[in-house]
Design an enzyme around this catalytic site. Structure first.
Site, mmCIF file in Angstrom:
data_model
loop_
_atom_site.group_PDB
_atom_site.id
_atom_site.type_symbol
_atom_site.label_atom_id
_atom_site.label_comp_id
_atom_site.label_asym_id
_atom_site.label_seq_id
_atom_site.Cartn_x
_atom_site.Cartn_y
_atom_site.Cartn_z
ATOM 1 N N HIS A 187 0.815 -1.220 0.000
ATOM 2 C CA HIS A 187 0.000 0.000 0.000
ATOM 3 C C HIS A 187 0.850 1.272 0.000
ATOM 4 O O HIS A 187 0.354 2.358 -0.310
ATOM 5 C CB HIS A 187 -0.984 0.000 1.186
ATOM 6 N N ASP A 202 0.019 -7.522 1.338
ATOM 7 C CA ASP A 202 0.540 -6.165 1.540
ATOM 8 C C ASP A 202 2.064 -6.151 1.623
ATOM 9 O O ASP A 202 2.644 -5.507 2.509
ATOM 10 C CB ASP A 202 -0.072 -5.516 2.774
ATOM 11 N N GLY A 207 3.362 6.600 8.204
ATOM 12 C CA GLY A 207 4.734 6.727 7.725
ATOM 13 C C GLY A 207 5.619 5.590 8.189
ATOM 14 O O GLY A 207 6.684 5.348 7.623
ATOM 15 N N SER A 252 4.674 2.542 7.986
ATOM 16 C CA SER A 252 4.354 1.391 7.139
ATOM 17 C C SER A 252 5.561 0.967 6.314
ATOM 18 O O SER A 252 6.186 1.785 5.636
ATOM 19 C CB SER A 252 3.193 1.724 6.200
ATOM 20 N N THR A 262 2.899 -2.551 9.570
ATOM 21 C CA THR A 262 1.901 -2.436 8.505
ATOM 22 C C THR A 262 0.708 -1.554 8.848
ATOM 23 O O THR A 262 0.264 -0.747 8.043
ATOM 24 C CB THR A 262 1.380 -3.835 8.115
ATOM 25 N N ALA A 263 0.142 -1.703 10.041
ATOM 26 C CA ALA A 263 -1.120 -1.017 10.333
ATOM 27 C C ALA A 263 -1.259 -0.764 11.822
ATOM 28 O O ALA A 263 -0.542 -1.343 12.644
ATOM 29 C CB ALA A 263 -2.305 -1.852 9.836
ATOM 30 N N ILE A 264 -2.193 0.123 12.163
ATOM 31 C CA ILE A 264 -2.504 0.409 13.558
ATOM 32 C C ILE A 264 -4.008 0.472 13.742
ATOM 33 O O ILE A 264 -4.763 0.666 12.792
ATOM 34 C CB ILE A 264 -1.894 1.747 14.030
ATOM 35 N N VAL A 265 -4.441 0.282 14.976
ATOM 36 C CA VAL A 265 -5.813 0.590 15.366
ATOM 37 C C VAL A 265 -5.775 2.002 15.926
ATOM 38 O O VAL A 265 -5.092 2.262 16.922
ATOM 39 C CB VAL A 265 -6.338 -0.400 16.414
ATOM 40 N N GLY A 280 -6.416 -26.478 -0.581
ATOM 41 C CA GLY A 280 -7.651 -27.052 -1.111
ATOM 42 C C GLY A 280 -8.633 -27.484 -0.043
ATOM 43 O O GLY A 280 -9.283 -28.535 -0.185
ATOM 44 N N VAL A 281 -8.760 -26.691 1.019
ATOM 45 C CA VAL A 281 -9.747 -26.983 2.055
ATOM 46 C C VAL A 281 -10.485 -25.702 2.417
ATOM 47 O O VAL A 281 -9.979 -24.604 2.197
ATOM 48 C CB VAL A 281 -9.100 -27.566 3.336
ATOM 49 N N GLY A 319 -12.963 -24.176 5.819
ATOM 50 C CA GLY A 319 -13.305 -24.531 7.196
ATOM 51 C C GLY A 319 -13.467 -23.314 8.073
ATOM 52 O O GLY A 319 -13.784 -22.221 7.592
#
Length: 452
Positions: A111, A141, A213, A215, A231-234, A271-272, A274
């Site tokens: 990003h 990402d 910045g 990131s 990568t990211a924050i809350v 290939g599953v 669940g």
């Protein structure tokens, strides 16, 4: 009272005097010493690591196209444009980490560089070097850049599978364009998923301050080894609240190796389908474990089916490493390349077993298989693409062609729901009744096509 204050002041003054920096012959401050003991500091580690963390500056033009309604084209005559084009220049700033000094490889977030026309890397010594995008994976990402420069410093990479909650962590990046900044904290949680940040989520959570910045910057341990890519924050208030997320470096390294080898990510497929192993499911199966992935369905002729996996199996480990959820399983498998050999620890009927699996190639649906997703997709060949499901071919006069789907289109949404993979498309179309609106990216434009 005054006497105590004076004694305290004298003690503080003595401490201040003893902590006066001593400069070594090399011009680098010598370790601070108090009472004959070296004071603990991250500085020696950071002196080695920070040259490997760079700033990433991007610029470009965001192009958007909108169809001009028929009524307006009627008023302006037969030569009226069918589309209105808007161009908006943009600039962005992020961080990156040098992982190979000789070849100039730098890891950052997808990003950070998405839609960029020009990418420039800023080194700690003040140099600014143009960068080339080698490849990226929007779902995870992750992006790989390359620069040509001498005297680069690369970072040492750790084994992120060995991380524990409570381990110390240090974040290095360029928040708010202030320049290189270091913050510290601990690993708050592992295997975080279900956040809706990325398609593939298996985050390290940390309380080391991460802001805009940061990131693409480095998350390191106390030895200066790279454990994750920030990568990211809350941030409900717009600022750091002590909840940041980093992509585990093992996952990043697998994807980077694929990009280096193939120029793109060739994702492995198990290939599953669940769900997470819930306490209710564990109790129903009489299991002691409360972590793992419950297999609800095994795709015929898939890698899992060939290895002998069955519906009802509970996957608890990959290559000897425990997994916490089905989402973590999906993220770990997806970061491995097609053809990778893995050992899956499972529980079947209360007994532990090990299955040796050779992962299949990235999801791809041929023209015949597309009809199973939706009748009006018949004739289209689909595969996981950049940011969605790419249409690699459309048979002439097929239902897909009648629906106005074209080769090169990328399906990015269904009825306002984001779609980033074939698996997500399959789930979104399952049991759908009536008309379905596909959001399609065609070149630089977005349009909606209705499947009836």
């Amino acid at each position: 009272m005054k006497m105590k204050h004076s004694v305290l002041s004298a003690a503080l003054l003595g401490a201040a005097l003893s902590l006066t920096p001593v400069v070594s012959q090399a011009g680098i401050p010598a370790p601070q010493v108090q009472d004959g003991q070296t004071m603990p500091s991250l500085a020696p580690m950071l002196q080695k690591v920070t040259p490997a963390v760079v700033s990433v500056n991007v610029s470009g033009v965001q192009v958007s196209k909108q169809r001009v309604p028929d009524m307006f084209r009627f008023f302006f005559g037969p030569n009226a444009p069918q589309e209105q084009v808007q161009k908006r220049p943009f600039r962005g700033l992020g961080s990156g980490v040098i992982i190979d000094a000789k070849k100039g490889y730098i890891i950052t977030n997808h990003h950070v560089i998405d839609n960029a026309d020009d990418i420039t890397v800023g080194l700690i010594d003040g140099r600014e070097v143009p960068a080339k995008l080698i490849g990226s994976d929007a779902n995870a990402d992750v992006a790989l850049l390359q620069i040509k420069a001498k005297n680069l410093t690369q970072i040492t990479v750790a084994d992120s599978d060995m991380l524990r909650v409570g381990d110390y962590a240090v974040a290095i990046g360029n928040p708010f364009g202030l320049g290189q900044t270091v913050t510290s904290g601990i690993v708050s949680a592992l295997g975080r998923s279900g956040l809706g940040i990325e398609q593939l989520e298996n985050f390290i959570q940390t309380d080391a301050a991460i802001n805009s910045g940061n990131s693409g910057g480095a998350l390191v341990n106390l030895r200066g080894e790279l454990i994750g890519i920030n990568t990211a924050i809350v941030a409900p208030s717009g600022g750091n609240v002590g909840i940041g997320f980093a992509i585990p470096i093992n996952m990043v390294r697998n994807l980077a190796n694929q990009i280096i080898e193939h120029g793109e990510v060739r994702r492995g497929v198990l290939g599953v389908s669940g769900r997470d192993l819930s306490p209710e499911l564990a109790k129903g199966f009489g299991l002691d474990t409360k972590h793992g992935g419950f297999v609800g369905e095994v795709t015929p002729d898939s890698a899992a089916a060939k290895a002998g996996m069955k519906a009802g199996d509970i996957i608890v480990s990959i290559n000897g490493k425990n997994i916490r959820s089905f989402t973590e399983l999906a993220a770990r498998i997806a970061s491995l390349g097609a053809g990778a050999k893995v050992k899956l620890g499972i529980i079947r009927d209360g007994e532990k077993k090990t299955l040796n699996v050779t992962l299949g190639e990235a999801s791809q649906v041929a023209e015949k298989g597309a009809a199973e997703l939706h009748p009006m997709l018949a004739g289209a060949a689909l595969k996981d693409g950049k940011g969605g499901v790419e249409i690699t071919d459309v048979a002439p006069n097929s239902p897909a062609a009648v629906s106005d789907l074209q080769k090169g289109d990328v399906i990015v949404g269904i009825n306002r729901k984001k779609i980033r993979s074939l698996n997500a498309l399959r789930k979104a179309l399952k049991d759908k009744q009536g008309a379905v609106a596909l959001k399609v990216r065609r070149g630089d434009a977005y349009l909606f096509l209705v499947l009836r």
